[in-house]
Motif scaffolding. Structure first.
Motif, PDB file in Angstrom:
ATOM      1  N   SER A  19      81.950  18.337  75.638  1.00  0.00           N
ATOM      2  CA  SER A  19      82.056  17.360  76.729  1.00  0.00           C
ATOM      3  C   SER A  19      80.737  16.632  76.972  1.00  0.00           C
ATOM      4  N   TYR A  20      79.645  17.206  76.482  1.00  0.00           N
ATOM      5  CA  TYR A  20      78.341  16.541  76.597  1.00  0.00           C
ATOM      6  C   TYR A  20      78.390  15.153  75.956  1.00  0.00           C
ATOM      7  N   ALA A  21      79.140  15.026  74.857  1.00  0.00           N
ATOM      8  CA  ALA A  21      79.233  13.751  74.145  1.00  0.00           C
ATOM      9  C   ALA A  21      79.941  12.686  74.971  1.00  0.00           C
ATOM     10  N   LEU A  22      80.833  13.098  75.858  1.00  0.00           N
ATOM     11  CA  LEU A  22      81.538  12.132  76.701  1.00  0.00           C
ATOM     12  C   LEU A  22      80.606  11.545  77.758  1.00  0.00           C
ATOM     13  N   CYS A 125      74.316  30.347  71.048  1.00  0.00           N
ATOM     14  CA  CYS A 125      74.467  29.881  72.432  1.00  0.00           C
ATOM     15  C   CYS A 125      74.075  30.960  73.443  1.00  0.00           C
ATOM     16  N   HIS A 126      72.817  31.356  73.416  1.00  0.00           N
ATOM     17  CA  HIS A 126      72.267  32.220  74.449  1.00  0.00           C
ATOM     18  C   HIS A 126      71.821  31.327  75.608  1.00  0.00           C
ATOM     19  N   ILE A 362      71.508  23.451  76.710  1.00  0.00           N
ATOM     20  CA  ILE A 362      71.541  23.942  75.331  1.00  0.00           C
ATOM     21  C   ILE A 362      71.990  22.833  74.382  1.00  0.00           C
ATOM     22  N   MET A 363      72.919  21.975  74.823  1.00  0.00           N
ATOM     23  CA  MET A 363      73.321  20.841  73.999  1.00  0.00           C
ATOM     24  C   MET A 363      72.175  19.853  73.843  1.00  0.00           C
ATOM     25  N   LYS A 368      67.948  17.731  70.057  1.00  0.00           N
ATOM     26  CA  LYS A 368      66.531  17.550  69.731  1.00  0.00           C
ATOM     27  C   LYS A 368      66.159  18.306  68.470  1.00  0.00           C
ATOM     28  N   GLN A 369      66.696  19.522  68.333  1.00  0.00           N
ATOM     29  CA  GLN A 369      66.412  20.311  67.136  1.00  0.00           C
ATOM     30  C   GLN A 369      66.910  19.603  65.873  1.00  0.00           C
TER      31      GLN A 369
END
Length: 414
Positions: A19-22, A125-126, A362-363, A368-369
């Motif tokens: 959902s981050y992409a939305l 995903c910690h 985290i997203m 960035k990574q």
């Protein structure tokens, strides 16, 4: 902007991460999805405008194609992490993998070793590492604001209804189908404690059991399903009708049925796992457990995981040579009690998003990574080590023996 694909369009994959992409289409775009459930696959494709030729019913279908994009999110069930991860690393994908890495300790090590050997990103995903709350706590401990850390009391309050939802009725109820409770629910905590302590765990011991959510404790008049005319449903704390059907339009009710209407929800309760009586399920994971951890810098940790709380929250007391830090994540407060009498209360900044913004952060960090080809707040090998702590804790619980980590890990490699 990076392009990404998703394997596993369940609750975590679809709503927590993708959902981050939305909200940030300038940073990441999803161009493919693999999901066996047709309804979920279609919904995800619709949300992200994915064409039919990029929609797959299995991870094998997606990974049989030439590399479709740069990044890949793998959010399948625990036992379905290893194979797609190993295949995707070979394909060249940079991977964000839902925790736990695998329900098998050897597989967790192999995944980390392969990512390192190929120079690929494999970020687990910690989420707690990315939380502003725990990031603040880490900074305070690194500053030795209470002197040298000596001992920690750490409690994961699972919550009575959350235990029933996720670990009695839900996907993580049975260790043979998913993972032991200490791995699935508390690998976050093992990772967090390893990070905060700043040392290597050397020994563990543990006790715990499944005590309450068993058929022996079923009330008289209860039925296999809450919808089967149960005589005690109205009074039951764990009634599926109360939890999922009556005036509920968000999590966890939306996990039961994707369609936001009562007809679909009632059908799901009559036919699916969430309508079952909590005393008549096939669950076998513990509902309470304690663990003692010894680190190589002589810090000791007393960890408790319990279903039998009102709170769904982590609480802790960290004791040092000049003071102590007390925390309650739900209240977003960190209290510092100096032995001199001085008291401080810190309220970390909050970020919008699930898990107090950790899902968002985290997203953001993963993107960035991928862009910079750099390691974020943790690496696959560091995550694997924290998983091995959880595996060793479970081994101790089952065998009744204190486990030396070095011996345990050497045993896996032999």
């Amino acid at each position: 902007m990076i392009q990404a694909a998703l394997i596993g369009a369940g609750s975590r994959g679809m709503f927590a991460y993708a959902s981050y992409a939305l909200n940030r289409p300038d940073e990441i775009q999803f161009v493919a999805v693999a999901e066996p459930n047709e309804e979920r696959r279609a919904l995800f494709a619709k949300l992200h405008n994915i064409p039919p030729e990029r929609q797959f019913s299995s991870w094998q279908g997606l990974l049989s194609q030439p590399q479709l994009c740069e990044a890949l999110l793998i959010c399948t069930q625990d036992s379905q992490h290893y194979e797609p991860t190993m295949a995707a690393l070979d394909k060249g994908y940079q991977i964000l993998l839902e925790k736990p890495m695998s329900p098998h300790p050897r597989e967790s090590l192999e995944m980390a070793e392969k990512a390192e050997s190929l120079g690929r990103l494999l970020t687990i995903c910690h989420g707690m590492r990315y939380s502003t709350y725990y990031s603040t706590l880490k900074q305070l401990m690194d500053q030795q604001i209470i002197g040298r850390t000596m001992s920690i009391q750490w409690t994961e309050n699972v919550g009575f209804w959350h235990q029933a939802h996720s670990f009695v009725r839900g996907n993580w109820r049975n260790s043979k189908e998913s993972s032991p409770m200490i791995l699935q629910k508390s690998c976050h905590d093992m990772d967090m404690l390893q990070w905060l302590v700043g040392g290597e765990c050397v020994q563990v011991s543990s006790f715990g059991s499944l005590t309450h959510f068993t058929e022996a404790n079923a009330p008289e008049g209860s039925t296999v399903r809450c919808t089967d005319g149960c005589k005690v449903e109205h009074e039951c704390l764990y009634s599926a009708l109360k939890l999922y059907y009556h005036d509920k339009d968000e999590w966890p009710a939306k996990v039961v049925a994707l369609e936001p209407n009562r007809e679909a929800r009632l059908k799901a309760l009559k036919e699916g796992p969430y309508g079952r009586c909590v005393y008549h399920c096939d669950n076998d994971v513990v509902d309470h457990q304690v663990a003692n951890l010894l680190f190589d810098n002589e810090v000791t940790v007393a960890f408790t995981m319990t279903a039998f709380t009102n709170e769904i929250n982590r609480t802790f007391k960290i004791m040092g040579t000049t003071g102590e830090i007390r925390g309650n994540h739900k209240r977003n407060e960190i209290e510092i009690h100096h032995f001199s009498g001085k008291r401080q209360v810190i309220t970390p900044e909050r970020v919008a998003g699930g898990h107090d913004g950790a899902d968002t952060l985290i997203m953001r960090d993963f993107i960035k990574q991928v862009n910079r080809r750099s390691t974020g707040r943790t690496s696959a090998m560091v995550s694997a080590k924290s998983h091995l702590i959880a595996f060793a804790v479970e081994h101790s619980r089952v065998t009744g023996k204190t486990v030396v980590l070095e011996d345990y890990i050497n045993g896996l490699k032999s």
